[in-house]
Design an enzyme around this catalytic site. Structure first.
Site, PDB file in Angstrom:
ATOM      1  N   GLY A  14       3.891   3.478  -2.431  1.00  0.00           N
ATOM      2  CA  GLY A  14       3.136   4.595  -3.023  1.00  0.00           C
ATOM      3  C   GLY A  14       3.318   5.892  -2.253  1.00  0.00           C
ATOM      4  O   GLY A  14       3.364   6.978  -2.834  1.00  0.00           O
ATOM      5  N   CYS A  61      -3.641  -8.076  -5.155  1.00  0.00           N
ATOM      6  CA  CYS A  61      -4.109  -6.865  -4.471  1.00  0.00           C
ATOM      7  C   CYS A  61      -5.614  -6.937  -4.283  1.00  0.00           C
ATOM      8  O   CYS A  61      -6.168  -6.271  -3.417  1.00  0.00           O
ATOM      9  CB  CYS A  61      -3.667  -5.613  -5.204  1.00  0.00           C
ATOM     10  SG  CYS A  61      -4.112  -5.624  -6.920  1.00  0.00           S
ATOM     11  N   GLY A  85       2.035  -1.576  -6.232  1.00  0.00           N
ATOM     12  CA  GLY A  85       2.771  -2.193  -5.131  1.00  0.00           C
ATOM     13  C   GLY A  85       2.133  -1.835  -3.801  1.00  0.00           C
ATOM     14  O   GLY A  85       0.934  -1.544  -3.734  1.00  0.00           O
ATOM     15  N   SER A  86       2.953  -1.820  -2.769  1.00  0.00           N
ATOM     16  CA  SER A  86       2.414  -1.585  -1.427  1.00  0.00           C
ATOM     17  C   SER A  86       2.081  -0.108  -1.216  1.00  0.00           C
ATOM     18  O   SER A  86       2.589   0.771  -1.916  1.00  0.00           O
ATOM     19  CB  SER A  86       3.451  -2.001  -0.382  1.00  0.00           C
ATOM     20  OG  SER A  86       4.582  -1.153  -0.492  1.00  0.00           O
ATOM     21  N   GLU A 139      -1.484   2.226  -7.866  1.00  0.00           N
ATOM     22  CA  GLU A 139      -2.317   1.036  -7.607  1.00  0.00           C
ATOM     23  C   GLU A 139      -1.706   0.359  -6.400  1.00  0.00           C
ATOM     24  O   GLU A 139      -0.768  -0.414  -6.517  1.00  0.00           O
ATOM     25  CB  GLU A 139      -2.237   0.054  -8.789  1.00  0.00           C
ATOM     26  CG  GLU A 139      -2.778   0.557 -10.086  1.00  0.00           C
ATOM     27  CD  GLU A 139      -4.286   0.584 -10.122  1.00  0.00           C
ATOM     28  OE1 GLU A 139      -4.939   0.152  -9.145  1.00  0.00           O
ATOM     29  OE2 GLU A 139      -4.812   1.065 -11.122  1.00  0.00           O
TER      30      GLU A 139
HETATM   31  C1  UN1 Z   1      -2.987  -7.313  -8.711  1.00  0.00           C
HETATM   32  O1  UN1 Z   1      -3.088  -8.138  -7.809  1.00  0.00           O
HETATM   33  O2  UN1 Z   1      -2.032  -6.480  -8.705  1.00  0.00           O
HETATM   34  O3  UN1 Z   1      -8.618  -8.508 -10.456  1.00  0.00           O
HETATM   35  C2  UN1 Z   1      -3.877  -7.244  -9.884  1.00  0.00           C
HETATM   36  C3  UN1 Z   1      -7.684  -9.317 -10.366  1.00  0.00           C
HETATM   37  C4  UN1 Z   1      -6.668  -9.329 -11.468  1.00  0.00           C
HETATM   38  C5  UN1 Z   1      -5.661  -8.265 -11.243  1.00  0.00           C
HETATM   39  C6  UN1 Z   1      -4.974  -8.264  -9.919  1.00  0.00           C
HETATM   40  N1  UN1 Z   1      -7.341  -9.105 -12.722  1.00  0.00           N
HETATM   41  O4  UN1 Z   1      -7.579 -10.105  -9.441  1.00  0.00           O
END
Ligand code: UN1
Length: 502
Positions: A239, A290, A234-235, A256
């Site tokens: 975290g 992300c 998440g953000s 993450e």
């Molecule tokens: C995410 O945005 O939390 O590499 C994961 C990627 C994807 C995973 C993104 N396999 O864009």
């Protein structure tokens, strides 16, 4: 909208009633309509589920790992059978286009297959002992119940990266999905239960479960000492709260968090490759990955050509209903997200940025759906707003004149998830992935920043949180390391040559 998910659920042999009762309303970002309902957990139900997860772990850890892999194989089979339907449910609930919804389920299938192989490869080490007649070994033992916190943007794949590895490693799992996307989580849990029923009695009650609710519900799991690992996606703000809470009780954490991913476009770049790589990275999932491409660092010699080509490509992007074939960009998740995007664009204007796009679109058709034209922001230099992650399709572009400067701009942000360079110059490419190059967990050459395969370890440095999920040896986070020295001699020599004569 609801009718549409009724058909999707029925095609998976699921009862729509299980997705339409409870005290949490779930809205589709496609048109803001009520998609379904879910029941929120309470302090008592969370506690009961943690107790069950703890009990399940104590049984599951004794099941041989290759047999545990068989359960993951069965889960992968369920996912394969229902890939299109689950992908469509992902689209309905989080608004990413169907192609990406199905792609997300493919990642789940891939990680299940990876984990099945892994279940026969949870290798330890043999280490040379300094003492005669001694063996020293390193074992990897199951860790304990794993708490998974996931975000709305990858509502199912993030669970699977954790679930498939944790199950193969001998752990039980408890999942708190985003309160914006609980329906896909309910569907995944049902698929798990089917796999577990086929697997048989070796899969204990409580091996996998979900908890639904707001932050207070997540906090109960985060603070519970029985949860051996909290894997949270998440953000960075989330975290920053989860990390210290888990550390406080000496639990393990896998974080993450945010990314602010850049692509350097060098003078020698093949622009026919760079343009689609940038556009997919920047506007795919409406800029809500992300790994989304948020920054372009373009060499001054190709800057004008690149910007013109990007604007042209942006002009042809089809924005609309993500369930319709041909759509490339669906809606933002909600109104808050739209407002945050507008604030970021305003801030960039204040910093001397020139903004192209970024406006709301299709509001006549979808009064409660937040569709936007992806934005390109040309900035004179890397500014404060460019250093922040805004979870929306905003692509900031700055110029550079020499490679070291580009490298410095790339690294000069608080986040460290993904990065890329488009170049055909081998020196630049290798420098980019050298010790003095990109400081990110992911560093790509001639592909974009998003769309990582499951085979590699996924995660990043700095404010991204440092965790690694998915492939490579990320499985070790789900196990505990045990060093064991066995004395098979008839003497008791002490290490370091110490004599202790009685
Ligand atoms: C995410 O945005 O939390 O590499 C994961 C990627 C994807 C995973 C993104 N396999 O864009």
């Amino acid at each position: 909208m609801q009718d549409r998910i009724v058909d999707i659920l029925k095609s998976m042999d699921m009862d729509p009633a299980d997705f339409s009762q409870g005290n949490l309303d779930v809205f589709s970002p496609i048109d803001g309509s009520l998609l379904g309902k879910a029941t929120m957990d309470t302090a008592e139900t969370v506690d009961a589920k943690i107790t069950a997860a703890d009990g399940a772990f104590k049984k599951w850890r004794t099941v041989p790992a290759p047999r545990r892999g068989e359960l993951v194989r069965l889960l992968g089979e369920e996912l394969r059978t229902h890939k299109d339907a689950l992908g469509a449910l992902v689209t309905a609930e989080c608004g990413k286009i169907l192609e990406e919804g199905k792609g997300e389920v493919q990642e789940m299938i891939d990680i299940c297959e990876f984990a099945v192989g892994l279940s026969r490869q949870l290798h330890g080490l043999t280490i040379a002992s300094e003492r005669p007649g001694h063996h020293m070994r390193e074992y990897w033992q199951p860790l304990g119940p794993v708490g998974i916190i996931s975000a709305f943007n990858f509502p199912v794949a993030v669970w699977s990266w954790n679930a498939a590895l944790a199950l193969a490693c001998g752990d039980s799992i408890l999942w708190k999905p985003s309160e914006k996307t609980p329906l896909t989580a309910i569907a995944c849990q049902k698929l798990f239960e089917r796999a577990a029923a086929k697997f048989g009695a070796d899969a204990p009650e409580g091996l996998s479960d979900i908890i639904i609710g707001m932050r207070d519900i997540g906090e109960r799991m985060v603070d519970d000492h029985r949860m051996a690992l909290i894997s949270a996606t998440g953000s960075t703000r989330m975290g920053r709260e989860v990390g210290p809470r888990v550390a406080q009780r000496f639990g393990k954490c896998l974080l993450e968090l945010g990314g602010n991913n850049a692509i350097i476009v060098a003078p020698s770049a093949d622009l026919d490759m760079a343009i689609p790589g940038i556009v997919f990275g920047a506007v795919g999932t409406c800029g809500q990955r992300c790994t989304s491409t948020r920054r372009i660092i373009a060499h001054e010699s190709i800057y004008d050509t690149l910007v013109a080509k990007l604007k042209k490509a942006y002009g042809s992007i089809r924005i609309g209903d993500p369930l319709e074939a041909g759509t490339l960009v669906g809606p933002l998740i909600d109104e808050d997200s739209f407002n945050t995007m507008q604030r970021a664009l305003e801030a960039a204007r204040g910093e001397g940025g020139t903004v192209t796009g970024g406006e709301r679109t299709l509001e006549d058709k979808y009064a409660d759906g937040y569709y936007v034209n992806p934005a390109i922001v040309e900035l004179p230099e890397q500014t404060a707003s460019m250093r922040e992650e805004t979870f929306a399709p905003i692509l900031y572009i700055v110029k550079y004149s020499d490679f070291d400067e580009a490298m410095a701009i790339q690294n000069d942000v608080p986040q460290g998830l993904s990065s890329a360079i488009f170049t055909t110059d081998v020196r630049e490419a290798e420098s980019f992935i050298s010790s003095a190059g990109s400081d990110c967990g992911i560093a790509n050459v001639n592909i974009g920043t998003s769309g990582a395969e499951i085979g590699g370890a996924f995660g990043g440095e700095k404010e991204t949180g440092g965790g690694r999920e998915s492939g490579s040896d990320a499985w070790r986070a789900y196990m505990r390391r045990q060093t064991s020295t066995v004395n098979y001699s008839r003497e008791l020599p002490l290490a370091q040559g110490i004599k202790f004569d009685l």
